[in-house]
Design an enzyme around this catalytic site. Structure first.
Site, short mmCIF file in Angstrom:
data_model
loop_
_atom_site.label_atom_id
_atom_site.label_comp_id
_atom_site.label_asym_id
_atom_site.label_seq_id
_atom_site.Cartn_x
_atom_site.Cartn_y
_atom_site.Cartn_z
N GLU A 202 52.03 86.89 37.97
CA GLU A 202 53.04 87.84 38.44
C GLU A 202 52.94 89.18 37.70
O GLU A 202 53.93 89.71 37.18
CB GLU A 202 54.44 87.24 38.30
CG GLU A 202 54.64 86.02 39.18
CD GLU A 202 56.06 85.47 39.20
OE1 GLU A 202 56.77 85.65 38.21
OE2 GLU A 202 56.44 84.85 40.21
N GLU A 389 53.30 79.56 43.90
CA GLU A 389 54.62 79.04 43.53
C GLU A 389 55.56 79.10 44.72
O GLU A 389 55.65 80.14 45.39
CB GLU A 389 55.25 79.88 42.42
CG GLU A 389 54.61 79.75 41.09
CD GLU A 389 55.37 80.51 40.03
OE1 GLU A 389 56.60 80.69 40.16
OE2 GLU A 389 54.73 80.95 39.05
#
Ligand code: BG6
Length: 491
Positions: A202, A389
């Site tokens: 991320e 995710e």
């Protein structure tokens, strides 16, 4: 069949959230080892440090990343605080059992991260830590035993405090060399065991400051940190291909699907700009090899002067990734009007969407947004997508016979996998799906264990009380069936 037979199914976790063993095997501390436990209703968790007079100071983080300590602050442990990441799910001691359970579900892949502080507890200067290297070798060999292909993330929310103390963190260019050396050791040591890699988790969260009140100094720092990470990533991609031409390296971008709250053209523009600034600014560099044209607008808006070296541009161009990994949990609305209600999220704050339900932690649930988002990013980048995710954080109840009936989690996963299936049928090239936190682990935003994502229950609570025994939830059997049927049987 919608999903091919070699579609990757599994789960993803991260070192700091699952391993524990925080001071074992030569590992040095990371920032999050000093963070407390929050709750669903609180604003999150805090990093607790020692002030000059011995009293406690608190820092609130943006998510799992905390600011650096003030000059007079010191990392210290207090007896009355429970530091949940220190033992986490104790994967450090349970990895064999956990991997056997993953194999029982039929996983073909497993994504975790390597703790930098286990491999280089004190940077290049302190040398590589053989015990840390061996720990991951054992984990990867165990995965190989069951034909589970690892996807390994090199850096995920666990900055060793050594780097803060030595360099002041990623604003210092020296961090590029530190990271690339860490990557070189991992790529070399695990050459025969791992060939799918993700450089930074991320990575785009560094841009989230733009959503909060900030001054030019903060902005300059964030852009510079991100630039250094992007260069470190590109150099790692090049190195990965030199070390093993079989290696495939991907990026991992926090995905957010946002909608304009009103048809006001200002809201529509604001929403598009948000996608450019928070997602594409980093994804473009990692996938297309250069900053996008709108970067100039952003630098101007924030008064940024990036410090770069000549080689940076060449490395960014040559070190592009081969797959686009992303996370997706929820969607939010954006508006330039002020009357709307804000809504919660892990890292993103936005406005409420009246058409959506929320999780117990206030995250809006939006499977169609997942499909929308996949179309949006696949249209733009045209490289394979990997869902790294996706999952639901919820409280679970263990029945007296040890069963856990988590139909809420099954529903969430079913709806999201169905949406992904539709996207695939409509032409999006998705090559794998790993649910988030398939084994209960420590929440990044609150530090809780009770915010569970797992298909495997870990018997411990927010204060680390319990046996740490593992139990199969209903979702365990459901996901096993999904995998056995190559994603066809979602009932
Ligand atoms: C992702 C992070 O964005 O969200 C994970 O990469 C995190 O580390 C996950 O755990 C869920 O967020 P939370 O705060 O519920 O743990």
């Amino acid at each position: 069949m919608s999903f091919s037979k070699d579609f990757l199914w599994g789960t993803s976790v991260s070192a700091a959230q699952i391993e524990g063993g925080w001071n074992e095997g030569g590992k040095a501390p990371v920032q999050v080892d000093f963070a407390n436990v929050g709750s669903a209703s609180s604003s999150g968790r805090q990093l607790i440090y020692k002030k000059k007079d011995g009293s406690k100071g608190q820092l609130t983080g943006a998510y799992a990343m905390f600011p650096h300590l003030p000059e007079y602050g010191e990392y210290a442990s207090f007896d009355d605080i429970y530091y949940s990441n220190r033992k986490a799910s104790d994967f450090y001691h349970h990895y064999k059992e956990d991997i056997a359970l993953m194999a029982e579900m039929g996983f073909s892949t497993f994504n975790t991260s390597i703790s930098w502080a286990r491999i280089f507890p004190h940077g290049i200067e302190g040398g590589a830590n053989q015990e840390g290297i061996e720990f991951y070798r054992k984990v990867f060999k165990e995965l190989k035993k069951y034909h589970i292909e690892p996807i390994i993330t090199l850096y995920k929310y666990d900055e060793p405090i050594y780097f803060e103390q030595t360099y002041g963190g990623w604003t210092n260019r020296q961090m590029i060399d530190e990271f690339v050396e860490f990557a070189r050791v991992c790529l070399t040591e695990y050459k025969d065991l791992v060939n799918k890699w993700i450089t930074f988790n991320e990575i785009n969260v560094l841009m989230l400051f733009r959503n909060l009140p900030h001054d030019q100094k903060v902005a300059q720092k964030r852009y510079q940190e991100l630039h250094h990470q992007l260069v470190a990533s590109a150099r790692t991609v090049k190195l990965a291909h030199q070390i093993n031409p079989q290696n495939k390296v991907g990026c991992m971008i926090a995905g957010m699907c946002t909608y304009p709250l009103t048809p006001d053209p200002k809201d529509v523009m604001d929403n598009y700009k948000y996608f450019q600034d928070i997602f594409c600014y980093t994804a473009d560099v990692m996938i297309r090899g250069q900053y996008p044209s709108f970067a100039n607008r952003m630098w101007k808006e924030d008064g940024i002067h990036l410090e770069t070296s000549e080689n940076d541009w060449k490395d960014l161009k040559e070190g592009t990734v081969e797959f686009l990994g992303f996370s997706y949990y929820m969607s939010q609305c954006r508006t330039t009007h002020t009357y709307a209600n804000t809504t919660k999220g892990n890292i993103f704050t936005g406005y409420e969407n009246p058409y959506l339900q929320k999780s117990e932690w206030g995250w809006q649930i939006d499977p169609l947004g997942f499909k929308n988002f996949m179309h949006l990013i696949y249209d733009r980048y045209q490289i394979p997508l990997l869902v790294i995710e996706n999952g639901l954080g919820a409280k679970d109840i263990v029945e007296s016979d040890g069963t856990i009936h988590d139909d809420y989690r099954i529903n969430y996963l079913r709806e999201h996998i169905s949406a992904m299936k539709e996207a695939v049928e409509e032409g999006v090239n998705v090559v794998g799906y790993t649910t988030w936190g398939g084994i209960d682990l420590i929440s990044a935003s609150t530090g809780q264990m009770e915010k569970r994502y797992g298909l495997i229950y870990v018997d411990t609570d927010d204060q680390g009380e319990g046996t740490y025994n593992r139990y199969r939830k209903d979702s365990f059997y459901w996901y096993k069936k999904v995998i056995e049927s190559y994603g066809e049987d979602l009932d």
